[in-house]
Scaffold this active site. Structure first.
Site, mmCIF file in Angstrom:
data_model
loop_
_atom_site.group_PDB
_atom_site.id
_atom_site.type_symbol
_atom_site.label_atom_id
_atom_site.label_comp_id
_atom_site.label_asym_id
_atom_site.label_seq_id
_atom_site.Cartn_x
_atom_site.Cartn_y
_atom_site.Cartn_z
ATOM 1 N N VAL A 10 -7.029 -15.701 -6.105
ATOM 2 C CA VAL A 10 -7.084 -14.435 -5.375
ATOM 3 C C VAL A 10 -8.539 -14.175 -4.989
ATOM 4 O O VAL A 10 -9.437 -14.283 -5.826
ATOM 5 C CB VAL A 10 -6.544 -13.269 -6.222
ATOM 6 C CG1 VAL A 10 -6.646 -11.952 -5.451
ATOM 7 C CG2 VAL A 10 -5.107 -13.531 -6.647
ATOM 8 N N HIS A 40 -4.129 6.116 3.097
ATOM 9 C CA HIS A 40 -4.698 4.860 2.612
ATOM 10 C C HIS A 40 -4.090 3.662 3.336
ATOM 11 O O HIS A 40 -4.817 2.792 3.856
ATOM 12 C CB HIS A 40 -4.475 4.742 1.106
ATOM 13 C CG HIS A 40 -5.293 3.690 0.442
ATOM 14 N ND1 HIS A 40 -4.921 2.362 0.435
ATOM 15 C CD2 HIS A 40 -6.464 3.755 -0.250
ATOM 16 C CE1 HIS A 40 -5.820 1.656 -0.234
ATOM 17 N NE2 HIS A 40 -6.769 2.480 -0.664
ATOM 18 N N ALA A 50 -7.167 -8.911 -8.507
ATOM 19 C CA ALA A 50 -8.357 -9.580 -7.981
ATOM 20 C C ALA A 50 -8.885 -10.666 -8.912
ATOM 21 O O ALA A 50 -9.395 -11.696 -8.468
ATOM 22 C CB ALA A 50 -9.455 -8.551 -7.707
ATOM 23 N N ASP A 74 0.837 -1.198 0.000
ATOM 24 C CA ASP A 74 0.000 0.000 0.000
ATOM 25 C C ASP A 74 0.872 1.249 0.000
ATOM 26 O O ASP A 74 2.050 1.191 -0.371
ATOM 27 C CB ASP A 74 -0.917 -0.036 1.236
ATOM 28 C CG ASP A 74 -2.296 0.534 0.937
ATOM 29 O OD1 ASP A 74 -2.407 1.770 0.827
ATOM 30 O OD2 ASP A 74 -3.247 -0.252 0.813
ATOM 31 N N SER A 111 -11.037 -1.189 -1.436
ATOM 32 C CA SER A 111 -9.789 -1.323 -0.684
ATOM 33 C C SER A 111 -10.064 -1.719 0.754
ATOM 34 O O SER A 111 -9.387 -2.589 1.326
ATOM 35 C CB SER A 111 -9.033 0.010 -0.663
ATOM 36 O OG SER A 111 -8.235 0.187 -1.798
#
Length: 479
Positions: A373, A271, A368, A240, A419
């Site tokens: 995943v 974030h 994703a 991140d 997120s």
């Protein structure tokens, strides 16, 4: 020949990101790869797709964004501060963040005009590159030593900007610069003619998934008792932004940090701080898995990163022996990222990623959409889908991600986005691992799918996936 000259001239005049639909994969075991290709109407599927295959066996795929050029934002110019020298004045062209683990110094900038090499073989037609990417770089895995790496550069008129041994890719990863303005797709085709190159990909650009932003309602919605929640000693990697590790919510939470872009100053810490806090925060802003140990890799600034930087962060995470990797970012499909994710999963790690905030008609979001995943979409306090969430057969699970209070670089904030839904799922999975350390990644994924609270149309669907996370039911599920 005239058309080729126009392409080269255009590449020299402007640095652009090329937008095109991404090709999807999915966790759905009922879809074949051909059905997935047809679902997205890829060139590879072509006219061989029957109507049923194109619809994914009755499932409608996510729409694809229209193609076109998007001019490079100033943000990326700041992120990649060292453009190569140009033979004539031209708009600034960005250079990528330097890899912290580079073993070879970048080649010196050319001192005069560069003549593109002639007579190079194209092993395939020039490749159409989807998504945003660094316009003057390619990433290549090379079989051979440093001499082979440099020989390839010399033969093709490229610059060796960095090279390192990647644990997850199992080979040498080289970041080649293209100093003469050739399109990335052409260089990838030229590289394919050299048998020492194994994989050849653009240096794609990825974006953090935070939408515009009350007490954290996630515990109630996912059936997790906040008084009993614990991820004690479970190791979780987060890739991140930088974080505010002085925030009281992260006291004692961060077990290790790695900066994958040390030459880029940290300007924003919100974030990453929010994601870490939602996973394992303590105190007034308690996360889903208090006691979990966060291994935080900073790989984003200004909401952006590149494939090379992200792969460096993933390799570091794998070396920390983590059980979970949280990836709250989205970008185009990239084979190097897919390989790294596949190998991380083979090592027993649970991979959790944001499905994306780009709307119902957006192309599939990666990582994703890779198999193995867990793609997470965001719901609100009433289990309604976040309107700007991506849709598609790859969506695996829903979790709270709309208007939640979380720690940030300025103390705390109300956050919204897939997120943060991904962070909720990562924290919840840490609870499962704490309770049953021997539970495998496959067993965890199956339990989450089998026990999710069905939302929307009956069964798995493109909006909610299998449904809303129910961690109490998943903990009780037996294989």
């Amino acid at each position: 020949m005239a058309a080729k000259a126009v392409v080269l001239h255009a590449a020299m005049l402007a640095a652009t990101f090329v937008g095109a639909p991404a090709v999807a994969q999915t966790n759905d075991p009922n879809l074949s790869q051909k059905q997935i290709d047809c679902l997205n109407r890829t060139t590879a599927a072509g006219a061989d797709c029957e109507d049923g295959a194109k619809n994914g066996g009755g499932k409608s795929g996510a729409g694809n964004a229209a193609g076109g050029a998007v001019f490079l934002p100033a943000l990326i110019v700041d992120l990649f501060p060292n453009p190569p020298a140009r033979p004539t004045p031209a708009p600034t062209q960005p250079a990528p963040p330097k890899s912290p683990t580079s073993t070879a110094a970048p080649a010196p900038p050319p001192s005069g005009p560069i003549t593109p090499p002639t007579g190079l073989n194209l092993a395939a037609p020039p490749r159409a590159v989807s998504g945003e990417f660094v316009p003057d770089e390619v990433l290549v895995t090379v079989a051979g030593d440093a001499g082979a790496v440099q020989q390839i550069a010399t033969t093709l008129g490229l610059q060796v900007r960095s090279q390192r041994q990647s644990r997850l890719l199992g080979t040498t990863l080289v970041r080649y610069g293209i100093p003469d303005g050739r399109p990335v797709g052409v260089v990838l085709a030229q590289l394919a003619a050299d048998g020492r190159t194994q994989r050849r990909e653009p240096n794609h650009v990825y974006s953090l998934q935070q939408a515009a932003g009350i007490v954290n309602y996630a515990f109630e919605r996912i059936a997790l008792d906040s008084k009993q929640a614990s991820g004690e000693n479970v190791r979780v990697a987060v890739i991140d932004t930088g974080i505010d590790d002085a925030n009281p919510a992260l006291k004692g939470v961060i077990a290790g940090q790695f900066d994958a872009m040390p030459n880029v100053p940290i300007k924003k810490r919100d974030h990453g701080t929010s994601v870490d806090g939602l996973i394992a925060g303590v105190g007034a802003l308690e996360g889903m898995a208090p006691g979990a140990k966060i291994y935080h890799a900073r790989a984003f600034e200004g909401g952006k990163s590149s494939m090379d930087v992200i792969l460096s962060a993933l390799d570091w995470a794998a070396e920390q022996d983590v059980r979970i990797i949280n990836m709250s970012f989205v970008g185009p499909k990239n084979d190097l990222l897919g390989t790294a994710c596949r190998n991380a999963r083979a090592l027993g790690m649970v991979l959790v990623a944001a499905a994306g905030n780009n709307g119902p008609k957006a192309p599939y979001g990666y990582p994703a959409a890779f198999d193995g995943v867990i793609a997470v979409t965001a719901t609100d306090a009433k289990d309604g889908l976040m309107p700007q969430a991506n849709r598609g057969a790859y969506v695996f699970l829903s979790a709270p991600g709309v208007e939640m209070v979380a720690p940030s670089g300025t103390g705390s904030d109300v956050v919204t986005g897939t997120s943060f839904a991904a962070a909720i799922v990562s924290g919840a999975i840490a609870n499962l691992i704490h309770a049953a350390p021997d539970r495998s990644a496959d067993e965890i994924e199956k339990a989450l799918a089998a026990t999710a609270k069905d939302l929307g149309p009956k069964g798995r669907d493109n909006d909610f996936g299998y449904g809303l996370l129910d961690i109490k039911a998943a903990a009780a599920a037996k294989e």
